[in-house]
Design a protein around this motif. Sequence first.
Motif, PDB file in Angstrom:
ATOM      1  N   PRO A   1     -36.219 -28.578  21.509  1.00 60.59           N
ATOM      2  CA  PRO A   1     -36.958 -27.367  21.941  1.00 60.59           C
ATOM      3  C   PRO A   1     -36.015 -26.497  22.152  1.00 60.59           C
ATOM      4  O   PRO A   1     -36.414 -25.254  22.846  1.00 60.59           O
ATOM      5  CB  PRO A   1     -37.779 -27.812  23.157  1.00 60.59           C
ATOM      6  N   ASN A   2     -34.818 -26.089  21.903  1.00 62.74           N
ATOM      7  CA  ASN A   2     -34.019 -25.253  22.193  1.00 62.74           C
ATOM      8  C   ASN A   2     -33.503 -24.303  21.021  1.00 62.74           C
ATOM      9  O   ASN A   2     -32.535 -23.921  20.827  1.00 62.74           O
ATOM     10  CB  ASN A   2     -32.523 -25.864  22.769  1.00 62.74           C
ATOM     11  N   CYS A   3     -34.374 -23.971  20.151  1.00 64.25           N
ATOM     12  CA  CYS A   3     -34.023 -23.385  18.905  1.00 64.25           C
ATOM     13  C   CYS A   3     -34.061 -21.740  19.464  1.00 64.25           C
ATOM     14  O   CYS A   3     -34.482 -21.288  20.228  1.00 64.25           O
ATOM     15  CB  CYS A   3     -35.176 -23.273  17.860  1.00 64.25           C
ATOM     16  N   SER A   4     -32.977 -21.210  18.774  1.00 61.47           N
ATOM     17  CA  SER A   4     -33.007 -19.494  18.927  1.00 61.47           C
ATOM     18  C   SER A   4     -32.201 -18.723  17.957  1.00 61.47           C
ATOM     19  O   SER A   4     -31.745 -19.551  16.932  1.00 61.47           O
ATOM     20  CB  SER A   4     -31.881 -19.458  20.288  1.00 61.47           C
ATOM     21  N   SER A   5     -32.395 -17.399  17.918  1.00 57.27           N
ATOM     22  CA  SER A   5     -31.761 -16.655  16.818  1.00 57.27           C
ATOM     23  C   SER A   5     -31.913 -15.209  17.446  1.00 57.27           C
ATOM     24  O   SER A   5     -32.408 -14.909  18.298  1.00 57.27           O
ATOM     25  CB  SER A   5     -32.732 -16.737  15.558  1.00 57.27           C
ATOM     26  N   HIS A   6     -30.965 -14.355  16.472  1.00 51.97           N
ATOM     27  CA  HIS A   6     -30.947 -13.014  17.036  1.00 51.97           C
ATOM     28  C   HIS A   6     -30.795 -12.224  15.717  1.00 51.97           C
ATOM     29  O   HIS A   6     -30.344 -12.921  14.624  1.00 51.97           O
ATOM     30  CB  HIS A   6     -29.835 -13.054  18.011  1.00 51.97           C
ATOM     31  N   ALA A   7     -30.990 -10.921  15.860  1.00 51.46           N
ATOM     32  CA  ALA A   7     -31.107  -9.860  14.894  1.00 51.46           C
ATOM     33  C   ALA A   7     -30.522  -8.657  15.464  1.00 51.46           C
ATOM     34  O   ALA A   7     -30.842  -8.374  16.675  1.00 51.46           O
ATOM     35  CB  ALA A   7     -32.359  -9.894  14.167  1.00 51.46           C
ATOM     36  N   ARG A   8     -29.965  -8.072  14.788  1.00 52.94           N
ATOM     37  CA  ARG A   8     -29.283  -6.522  15.330  1.00 52.94           C
ATOM     38  C   ARG A   8     -29.352  -5.408  14.058  1.00 52.94           C
ATOM     39  O   ARG A   8     -29.178  -5.649  13.032  1.00 52.94           O
ATOM     40  CB  ARG A   8     -27.782  -6.607  15.361  1.00 52.94           C
ATOM     41  N   ASN A   9     -29.942  -4.574  14.404  1.00 55.85           N
ATOM     42  CA  ASN A   9     -30.100  -3.366  13.816  1.00 55.85           C
ATOM     43  C   ASN A   9     -29.566  -1.945  14.183  1.00 55.85           C
ATOM     44  O   ASN A   9     -29.778  -1.916  15.508  1.00 55.85           O
ATOM     45  CB  ASN A   9     -31.840  -2.566  13.398  1.00 55.85           C
ATOM     46  N   SER A  10     -28.600  -1.224  13.720  1.00 53.55           N
ATOM     47  CA  SER A  10     -27.851  -0.318  14.539  1.00 53.55           C
ATOM     48  C   SER A  10     -27.348   0.543  13.307  1.00 53.55           C
ATOM     49  O   SER A  10     -26.983   0.422  11.996  1.00 53.55           O
ATOM     50  CB  SER A  10     -26.742  -0.847  15.118  1.00 53.55           C
ATOM     51  N   SER A  11     -26.875   1.819  13.810  1.00 55.23           N
ATOM     52  CA  SER A  11     -26.214   2.717  13.380  1.00 55.23           C
ATOM     53  C   SER A  11     -25.050   3.478  14.005  1.00 55.23           C
ATOM     54  O   SER A  11     -25.541   3.627  15.357  1.00 55.23           O
ATOM     55  CB  SER A  11     -27.127   4.012  12.744  1.00 55.23           C
ATOM     56  N   SER A  12     -24.013   3.731  13.914  1.00 53.27           N
ATOM     57  CA  SER A  12     -22.897   4.140  14.756  1.00 53.27           C
ATOM     58  C   SER A  12     -22.479   5.433  14.460  1.00 53.27           C
ATOM     59  O   SER A  12     -21.791   5.887  13.356  1.00 53.27           O
ATOM     60  CB  SER A  12     -21.723   3.039  14.781  1.00 53.27           C
ATOM     61  N   LEU A  13     -22.377   6.169  15.462  1.00 53.13           N
ATOM     62  CA  LEU A  13     -21.880   7.430  15.496  1.00 53.13           C
ATOM     63  C   LEU A  13     -20.221   7.544  15.249  1.00 53.13           C
ATOM     64  O   LEU A  13     -19.614   8.316  14.187  1.00 53.13           O
ATOM     65  CB  LEU A  13     -21.955   8.405  16.744  1.00 53.13           C
ATOM     66  N   VAL A  14     -19.464   6.694  15.964  1.00 60.02           N
ATOM     67  CA  VAL A  14     -18.085   6.348  15.888  1.00 60.02           C
ATOM     68  C   VAL A  14     -17.667   6.089  14.220  1.00 60.02           C
ATOM     69  O   VAL A  14     -16.908   6.567  13.832  1.00 60.02           O
ATOM     70  CB  VAL A  14     -17.697   5.486  16.647  1.00 60.02           C
ATOM     71  N   ASP A  15     -18.455   5.117  13.910  1.00 62.08           N
ATOM     72  CA  ASP A  15     -18.114   4.635  12.561  1.00 62.08           C
ATOM     73  C   ASP A  15     -18.537   5.594  11.544  1.00 62.08           C
ATOM     74  O   ASP A  15     -17.735   5.573  10.362  1.00 62.08           O
ATOM     75  CB  ASP A  15     -19.007   3.247  12.305  1.00 62.08           C
ATOM     76  N   PHE A  16     -19.457   6.241  11.828  1.00 57.45           N
ATOM     77  CA  PHE A  16     -19.793   7.150  10.742  1.00 57.45           C
ATOM     78  C   PHE A  16     -18.784   8.468  10.658  1.00 57.45           C
ATOM     79  O   PHE A  16     -18.327   8.958   9.550  1.00 57.45           O
ATOM     80  CB  PHE A  16     -21.115   8.188  11.106  1.00 57.45           C
ATOM     81  N   LEU A  17     -18.471   9.147  11.919  1.00 62.21           N
ATOM     82  CA  LEU A  17     -17.449  10.097  11.911  1.00 62.21           C
ATOM     83  C   LEU A  17     -15.995   9.721  11.523  1.00 62.21           C
ATOM     84  O   LEU A  17     -15.249  10.316  10.950  1.00 62.21           O
ATOM     85  CB  LEU A  17     -17.500  10.587  13.460  1.00 62.21           C
ATOM     86  N   TYR A  18     -15.682   8.273  11.746  1.00 61.29           N
ATOM     87  CA  TYR A  18     -14.152   7.973  11.595  1.00 61.29           C
ATOM     88  C   TYR A  18     -14.169   6.711  10.742  1.00 61.29           C
ATOM     89  O   TYR A  18     -14.092   5.387  11.415  1.00 61.29           O
ATOM     90  CB  TYR A  18     -13.423   7.606  13.026  1.00 61.29           C
ATOM     91  N   PRO A  19     -14.639   6.868   9.470  1.00 59.21           N
ATOM     92  CA  PRO A  19     -14.694   5.575   8.656  1.00 59.21           C
ATOM     93  C   PRO A  19     -13.730   5.022   8.494  1.00 59.21           C
ATOM     94  O   PRO A  19     -12.381   5.439   8.274  1.00 59.21           O
ATOM     95  CB  PRO A  19     -15.493   6.217   7.352  1.00 59.21           C
ATOM     96  N   HIS A  20     -13.544   3.531   8.108  1.00 55.78           N
ATOM     97  CA  HIS A  20     -12.383   3.041   7.668  1.00 55.78           C
ATOM     98  C   HIS A  20     -11.356   3.166   8.619  1.00 55.78           C
ATOM     99  O   HIS A  20      -9.987   2.834   8.518  1.00 55.78           O
ATOM    100  CB  HIS A  20     -11.703   3.554   6.269  1.00 55.78           C
ATOM    101  N   GLY A  21     -11.506   3.046   9.773  1.00 58.84           N
ATOM    102  CA  GLY A  21     -10.628   3.175  11.094  1.00 58.84           C
ATOM    103  C   GLY A  21      -9.798   4.331  11.263  1.00 58.84           C
ATOM    104  O   GLY A  21      -8.771   4.605  11.876  1.00 58.84           O
ATOM    105  N   ALA A  22     -10.342   5.390  10.753  1.00 57.32           N
ATOM    106  CA  ALA A  22      -9.772   6.670  10.871  1.00 57.32           C
ATOM    107  C   ALA A  22      -9.458   7.126  12.358  1.00 57.32           C
ATOM    108  O   ALA A  22     -10.493   7.091  13.161  1.00 57.32           O
ATOM    109  CB  ALA A  22     -10.373   7.995  10.068  1.00 57.32           C
ATOM    110  N   ALA A  23      -8.364   7.576  12.752  1.00 61.63           N
ATOM    111  CA  ALA A  23      -8.059   8.101  13.917  1.00 61.63           C
ATOM    112  C   ALA A  23      -8.739   9.641  14.095  1.00 61.63           C
ATOM    113  O   ALA A  23      -8.624  10.421  13.282  1.00 61.63           O
ATOM    114  CB  ALA A  23      -6.709   8.151  14.402  1.00 61.63           C
ATOM    115  N   PRO A  24      -9.112   9.907  15.385  1.00 61.81           N
ATOM    116  CA  PRO A  24      -9.548  11.020  15.942  1.00 61.81           C
ATOM    117  C   PRO A  24      -8.428  11.979  16.121  1.00 61.81           C
ATOM    118  O   PRO A  24      -7.225  11.399  16.378  1.00 61.81           O
ATOM    119  CB  PRO A  24     -10.438  10.700  17.122  1.00 61.81           C
ATOM    120  N   PRO A  25      -8.875  13.493  16.032  1.00 65.51           N
ATOM    121  CA  PRO A  25      -7.549  14.266  16.383  1.00 65.51           C
ATOM    122  C   PRO A  25      -6.684  14.120  17.761  1.00 65.51           C
ATOM    123  O   PRO A  25      -7.564  13.482  18.632  1.00 65.51           O
ATOM    124  CB  PRO A  25      -8.204  15.490  16.257  1.00 65.51           C
ATOM    125  N   ARG A  26      -5.722  14.271  17.999  1.00 62.42           N
ATOM    126  CA  ARG A  26      -4.968  14.032  19.319  1.00 62.42           C
ATOM    127  C   ARG A  26      -5.426  14.986  20.117  1.00 62.42           C
ATOM    128  O   ARG A  26      -5.677  14.732  21.718  1.00 62.42           O
ATOM    129  CB  ARG A  26      -3.447  14.097  19.120  1.00 62.42           C
TER     130      ARG A  26
END
Length: 285
Positions: A24-49
């Motif tokens: 009786p211990n079934c469990s599941s999870h789901a995630r929906n998201s959008s990320s400001l950091v991932d959008f502004l700095y895609p592919h691991g781009a570094a922010p300005p110093r």
Amino acid sequence: MGRWLSLCVVVVALCGCANLGCMPNCSSHARNSSSLVDFLYPHGAAPPRQDAIPQLRIPLRVGLAFLPSNDFDATGGLDAAHREALLERIRQRFSSRKFVAEIVVIPDYYLKGRSGFAGLEGVQRLYGVDVMALVSYDQITHQDENYWSLGYLTIVGAYVLKGSRHDVSTLVDLAVVDPVSRSLVLRAGGTSTGHGNTTWIDAQRETRGAAVDGYDAAADQMIEHFDAALTKFEADVRSGNAAVKVVRKNDAGRSGGGGALSWPFILALLALVTFRRVVRLEGIA
């Protein structure tokens, strides 16, 4: 023996679709998201110093949009109608601010494939806005089955026993970004946490309803937090403590600097010139 065999067949026929292997211990999870950091700095781009000082030309034309969801978002997150309704609530709440000329709602598909500040600046020029207000979200849904779930072995239990539990945690964030200086001007967020128990037959419907309620509650809190942050930001601008440069637009839509002539000054100057001409004419007469 024949009766017992018949009863077993009936029970199997009425058996629900529960995963008996984990009861009786079934469990599941789901995630929906959008990320400001991932959008502004895609592919691991570094922010300005060093952060550039954004220049705000008031009254502002503000572009308002949802950030596109992440690739791992299996369900697409908020549906289009709900996104549009949330953006309209934000627009109505803040469009009456004195330094806001207009809030333009921009469909999120204009931002798909345009990640990074370069893409954001292209959307800014396309719509002729001064800054971009970007809405992002993050929602995690957990579902668990308790010991009542053993009742799902019959279709009656699937309708009667509340053996499914869901927990929904939601974050909604609003960030104002200046694409030209690539600076974050202002941001605020809101959160919501909801719990519920339901029967197996209603689990999906009630979980979806809890997810929608979570977005609404988090958005309500975010709007209140952003309103307070905006009031403080206005006070900081007036006192000179805000990390922005504010320039007022003239009637032609161009920025006017500190040396620009105001209309009261021009009228006073015209009156002075007229008075001097009248005095000279009277002296000649």
